[in-house]
Write a protein that holds these residues in place. Structure first.
Motif, PDB file in Angstrom:
ATOM      1  N   ASN A 157      54.813  29.952  27.961  1.00  0.00           N
ATOM      2  CA  ASN A 157      53.836  29.130  28.685  1.00  0.00           C
ATOM      3  C   ASN A 157      53.909  29.367  30.190  1.00  0.00           C
ATOM      4  OD1 ASN A 157      52.559  27.861  26.512  1.00  0.00           O
ATOM      5  ND2 ASN A 157      54.105  26.256  26.403  1.00  0.00           N
ATOM      6  N   LEU A 176      44.986  23.537  29.453  1.00  0.00           N
ATOM      7  CA  LEU A 176      46.268  23.850  28.815  1.00  0.00           C
ATOM      8  C   LEU A 176      47.323  22.797  29.159  1.00  0.00           C
ATOM      9  CD1 LEU A 176      46.472  27.724  29.363  1.00  0.00           C
ATOM     10  CD2 LEU A 176      46.148  26.538  27.189  1.00  0.00           C
ATOM     11  N   GLN A 177      47.383  22.396  30.443  1.00  0.00           N
ATOM     12  CA  GLN A 177      48.378  21.410  30.851  1.00  0.00           C
ATOM     13  C   GLN A 177      48.097  20.053  30.212  1.00  0.00           C
ATOM     14  OE1 GLN A 177      50.729  22.609  33.353  1.00  0.00           O
ATOM     15  NE2 GLN A 177      51.937  20.905  32.587  1.00  0.00           N
ATOM     16  N   VAL A 179      46.653  19.524  27.281  1.00  0.00           N
ATOM     17  CA  VAL A 179      47.080  19.626  25.880  1.00  0.00           C
ATOM     18  C   VAL A 179      48.594  19.471  25.786  1.00  0.00           C
ATOM     19  CG1 VAL A 179      47.290  21.184  23.907  1.00  0.00           C
ATOM     20  CG2 VAL A 179      45.123  21.016  25.141  1.00  0.00           C
ATOM     21  N   LEU A 180      49.312  20.192  26.649  1.00  0.00           N
ATOM     22  CA  LEU A 180      50.774  20.157  26.622  1.00  0.00           C
ATOM     23  C   LEU A 180      51.311  18.743  26.845  1.00  0.00           C
ATOM     24  CD1 LEU A 180      53.606  21.453  26.711  1.00  0.00           C
ATOM     25  CD2 LEU A 180      53.191  21.962  29.128  1.00  0.00           C
ATOM     26  N   GLU A 210      55.064  22.078  23.345  1.00  0.00           N
ATOM     27  CA  GLU A 210      55.204  23.410  23.936  1.00  0.00           C
ATOM     28  C   GLU A 210      54.724  24.496  22.962  1.00  0.00           C
ATOM     29  OE1 GLU A 210      55.980  24.286  26.911  1.00  0.00           O
ATOM     30  OE2 GLU A 210      57.025  22.582  27.819  1.00  0.00           O
ATOM     31  N   THR A 213      50.846  24.505  22.696  1.00  0.00           N
ATOM     32  CA  THR A 213      50.246  25.032  23.927  1.00  0.00           C
ATOM     33  C   THR A 213      50.423  26.537  24.024  1.00  0.00           C
ATOM     34  OG1 THR A 213      50.745  22.931  25.031  1.00  0.00           O
ATOM     35  CG2 THR A 213      50.175  24.794  26.429  1.00  0.00           C
ATOM     36  N   GLY A 217      47.425  29.151  24.381  1.00  0.00           N
ATOM     37  CA  GLY A 217      47.370  30.059  25.518  1.00  0.00           C
ATOM     38  C   GLY A 217      47.261  31.514  25.105  1.00  0.00           C
TER      39      GLY A 217
END
Length: 447
Positions: A157, A176-177, A179-180, A210, A213, A217
């Motif tokens: 990540n 992305l952040q 979702v994480l 993690e 994500t 990604g």
């Protein structure tokens, strides 16, 4: 000079404008994204606090220090990927962009697997160094034993976020952040308070978030890259990656040593001080989210300017990120002072710890204003890949921090510990800004 950069395919500078809107287009989405990161820690502290056991809060805090040291030691994967990607974007070289991305992913996967292989001695050594014992050590061991399995996904990540940020795709990074951290928060509530998994529930939530994500990604990478431009990194590319990465690792370790040392010394002052300072550090990390948004804008624009060989864009970037950095830092500090007591009362497990944290709140509130230039400089140095200078200046700042602590904490207790941390941020701001003009002059003269 160890300054490394992706070479432009032609000699002419590639002019582009840096505007207020351009800075905010990167900074604001990244602030929102980064804000969710300390929110995860705050939620974890609050959720564990509901179990009404100070040892559990202390255990999570100490285990988090170990993971900070581990993962921030590898944060160079994000920084180097961002710098090289931004420079490739500025140079208009898609092949170099994907070559450096692939090299970063390979390093991340191999490093993550090595961490899993060595996690038992790493965990024991970390708890020993931090002086953990009794119920606090037991709680930290449980958290570490589950959370460590996320290592390969965390490092992958780092590379993915670095590549997305280097391309200037702040919205994709925000998704992305979100979702994480969103998944992490939801699962923490469910597995700790709903299913009663305790500390293990918080750790497993981080592992699952993690992993999800990372796969998301990787899917994004496949959609945003060109198959015809993939190539195995050559010797020169790998040498650049390892050279810059090693310097950035030392820089990241130095920064984490400073913060980890603060946590360790808090524990030496008593479990109540440790719990209070742990809560207050969440304020600091909230402030860092705003400062990192500005730093990310500086990072991408500095790297792009270096790759494009265009000094006017670089100078304009410094002016605008300085202006907006102080604006946001002032707003954050004011918000901490206004809302701090309420947040502390919501997350503290006891009235005594609430009183302690409230007493030392002004120190946490002033840190964003003190550290704004330091974070801006971090972004510029990473984007320009001035890695050796970043390493050396950080080591100087850390040495001054330790010297200040050795005098201030024995004399003033926890007040002295906080003052030493503030001096650490101040020195970083001063020495990095002092070195900037000569580095920029040499870089663009060479270009």
């Amino acid at each position: 000079m160890s300054q490394m950069r992706v070479e432009a395919p032609e000699e002419a500078a590639r002019a582009f404008d840096v505007t207020h809107a351009g800075v905010l287009r990167i900074a604001v989405p990244m602030m929102i994204a980064y804000l969710s990161t300390p929110l995860v820690s705050l939620v974890a502290t609050g959720v564990i606090g509901q179990l009404r056991d100070e040892a559990l809060i202390g255990g999570v805090a100490l285990a988090a220090v170990i993971f900070d040291v581990i993962f921030v030691s590898f944060n160079f994967l994000r920084g180097a990927t961002t710098g090289f990607t931004a420079q490739a974007v500025g140079a208009g070289d898609r092949r170099a962009e994907q070559r450096m991305l692939l090299g970063g992913l390979v390093i991340a996967l191999v490093s993550g697997l090595l961490l899993l292989l060595l996690h038992v001695p790493i965990g024991k050594a970390g708890l020993f160094i931090l002086g953990a014992n009794g119920p606090v050590a037991d709680a930290a061991s449980i958290y570490f034993g589950w959370r460590v399995w996320s290592a390969p996904f965390v490092l992958i990540n780092f590379v993915i976020f670095g590549w997305v940020i280097g391309r200037g795709e702040a919205v994709a990074a925000l998704i992305l952040q979100t979702v994480l951290n969103g998944l992490n928060i939801l699962l923490s509530f469910w597995w700790v308070l709903g299913l009663g998994w305790g500390i293990a529930g918080v750790a497993i939530a981080g592992l699952v978030a993690e992993a999800v994500t990372a796969f998301l990604g990787l899917f994004l990478i496949l959609r945003r890259t060109e198959k015809s431009l993939w190539e195995i990194p050559d010797v020169k590319s790998l040498r650049l990656l390892f050279s810059v990465n090693s310097d950035m690792m030392i820089r990241s370790l130095s920064l984490l040593i400073g913060l980890s040392f603060f946590t360790r010394q808090s524990g030496m002052l008593g479990i109540d001080i440790l719990a209070a300072n742990t809560i207050l550090l969440r304020f600091y990390f909230f402030g860092v989210a705003f400062l990192d948004g500005i730093a990310t804008a500086a990072e991408q624009l500095a790297g792009r300017a270096v790759g494009a060989r265009y000094r006017p864009a670089f100078d304009r970037m410094i002016t605008l990120t300085t202006l907006w950095g102080f604006i946001f830092a002032a707003l954050v500090s004011a918000a901490f002072l206004v809302s701090g007591s309420w947040v502390i009362s919501m997350t503290s497990p006891t009235d005594d710890i609430t009183a302690l944290a409230t007493t030392f709140l002004p120190y946490a509130a002033i840190l964003p204003l003190i550290g704004v230039v330091a974070f801006q400089m971090d972004g510029i140095y990473i984007g320009a890949t001035w890695s050796r200078q970043m390493r050396n200046l950080m080591l100087i700042s850390l040495a001054i921090y330790f010297a200040a602590w050795s005098v201030l904490q024995p004399a003033f207790g926890n007040h002295g510990l906080w003052i030493a941390l503030i001096l650490f941020q101040s020195i970083r701001s001063i020495v990095f800004r002092w070195m900037l003009p000569r580095l920029a002059a040499k870089t663009f003269k060479e270009a």
